[in-house]
Design a protein around this motif. Sequence first.
Motif, PDB file in Angstrom:
ATOM      1  N   VAL A  70       0.846  -1.193   0.000  1.00 54.30           N
ATOM      2  CA  VAL A  70       0.000   0.000   0.000  1.00 54.30           C
ATOM      3  C   VAL A  70       0.879   1.240   0.000  1.00 54.30           C
ATOM      4  CG1 VAL A  70      -1.772   1.278   1.258  1.00 54.30           C
ATOM      5  CG2 VAL A  70      -1.837  -1.221   1.236  1.00 54.30           C
ATOM      6  N   LEU A  71       0.588   2.150  -0.940  1.00 56.80           N
ATOM      7  CA  LEU A  71       1.250   3.449  -0.978  1.00 56.80           C
ATOM      8  C   LEU A  71       0.359   4.425  -0.218  1.00 56.80           C
ATOM      9  CD1 LEU A  71       3.379   5.486  -2.010  1.00 56.80           C
ATOM     10  CD2 LEU A  71       1.980   5.711  -4.085  1.00 56.80           C
ATOM     11  N   ARG A  72       0.938   5.104   0.758  1.00 56.68           N
ATOM     12  CA  ARG A  72       0.214   6.112   1.539  1.00 56.68           C
ATOM     13  C   ARG A  72       0.898   7.457   1.326  1.00 56.68           C
ATOM     14  NH1 ARG A  72       0.419   1.513   4.362  1.00 56.68           N
ATOM     15  NH2 ARG A  72      -1.512   0.661   5.239  1.00 56.68           N
ATOM     16  N   ARG A  81      -1.213  -2.615  -6.569  1.00 56.03           N
ATOM     17  CA  ARG A  81      -1.721  -3.349  -7.734  1.00 56.03           C
ATOM     18  C   ARG A  81      -2.514  -2.429  -8.666  1.00 56.03           C
ATOM     19  NH1 ARG A  81      -7.170  -5.198  -6.427  1.00 56.03           N
ATOM     20  NH2 ARG A  81      -7.508  -4.764  -4.221  1.00 56.03           N
ATOM     21  N   HIS A  82      -2.927  -1.254  -8.180  1.00 59.66           N
ATOM     22  CA  HIS A  82      -3.656  -0.281  -8.986  1.00 59.66           C
ATOM     23  C   HIS A  82      -2.727   0.768  -9.607  1.00 59.66           C
ATOM     24  CE1 HIS A  82      -7.408  -1.931  -7.660  1.00 59.66           C
ATOM     25  NE2 HIS A  82      -7.154  -1.649  -6.400  1.00 59.66           N
ATOM     26  N   LEU A  83      -1.437   0.620  -9.386  1.00 55.96           N
ATOM     27  CA  LEU A  83      -0.484   1.618  -9.863  1.00 55.96           C
ATOM     28  C   LEU A  83       0.251   1.141 -11.097  1.00 55.96           C
ATOM     29  CD1 LEU A  83       1.031   2.784  -6.463  1.00 55.96           C
ATOM     30  CD2 LEU A  83      -0.790   3.852  -7.798  1.00 55.96           C
ATOM     31  N   GLY A  84       0.587   2.094 -11.946  1.00 54.05           N
ATOM     32  CA  GLY A  84       1.378   1.816 -13.138  1.00 54.05           C
ATOM     33  C   GLY A  84       2.788   2.344 -12.946  1.00 54.05           C
ATOM     34  N   ALA A  85       3.296   2.949 -13.988  1.00 60.85           N
ATOM     35  CA  ALA A  85       4.669   3.447 -13.986  1.00 60.85           C
ATOM     36  C   ALA A  85       4.844   4.602 -13.004  1.00 60.85           C
ATOM     37  CB  ALA A  85       5.048   3.903 -15.386  1.00 60.85           C
TER      38      ALA A  85
END
Length: 161
Positions: A70-72, A81-85
Amino acid sequence: MDATSDYRERLSVPLRWWVQGTMLVASLWLAVVVAVPEPLAWAITGVAVALMAALLLAYGSPVISLSDGVLRAGRARIDVRHLGAAEALDPEAARRAAGVEADARAFLLLRPYRKRSVRVVVEDPADPTPYWLLSSRRPEALVAALEAASPRVAPPSGSSG
């Protein structure tokens, strides 16, 4: 996730802001001490110091962290998992990304005293946010942590069954 994908950074205000705030409060004390009784001047100055400290601590309190997938960023959070580059931006690219090239739908956590930033593409079709733009003291380290935490082995393609 392994320990190498963990990242944590507080966007605390620079020392010069504390020095400037202290000089401002000292100027306030000088102006007030000649106009009111000394105990009242000290009380006003004490309130000013507390207010200055509270404001600087609050403004410098956001934390950018990556752990457990998780990115906070401040109060916002998103699963990797919802992030790209992810892309580290130099001061000029960060200025353009926050200015003329900005998308009004983007999530921004920017601080004017941090000149570099990271742009992270959001690939969740249910999320209208195209990317996150985050101020960072160490943008390359954040990008490396995001890449290490990425669960993507291959880009998703049509349904396979």
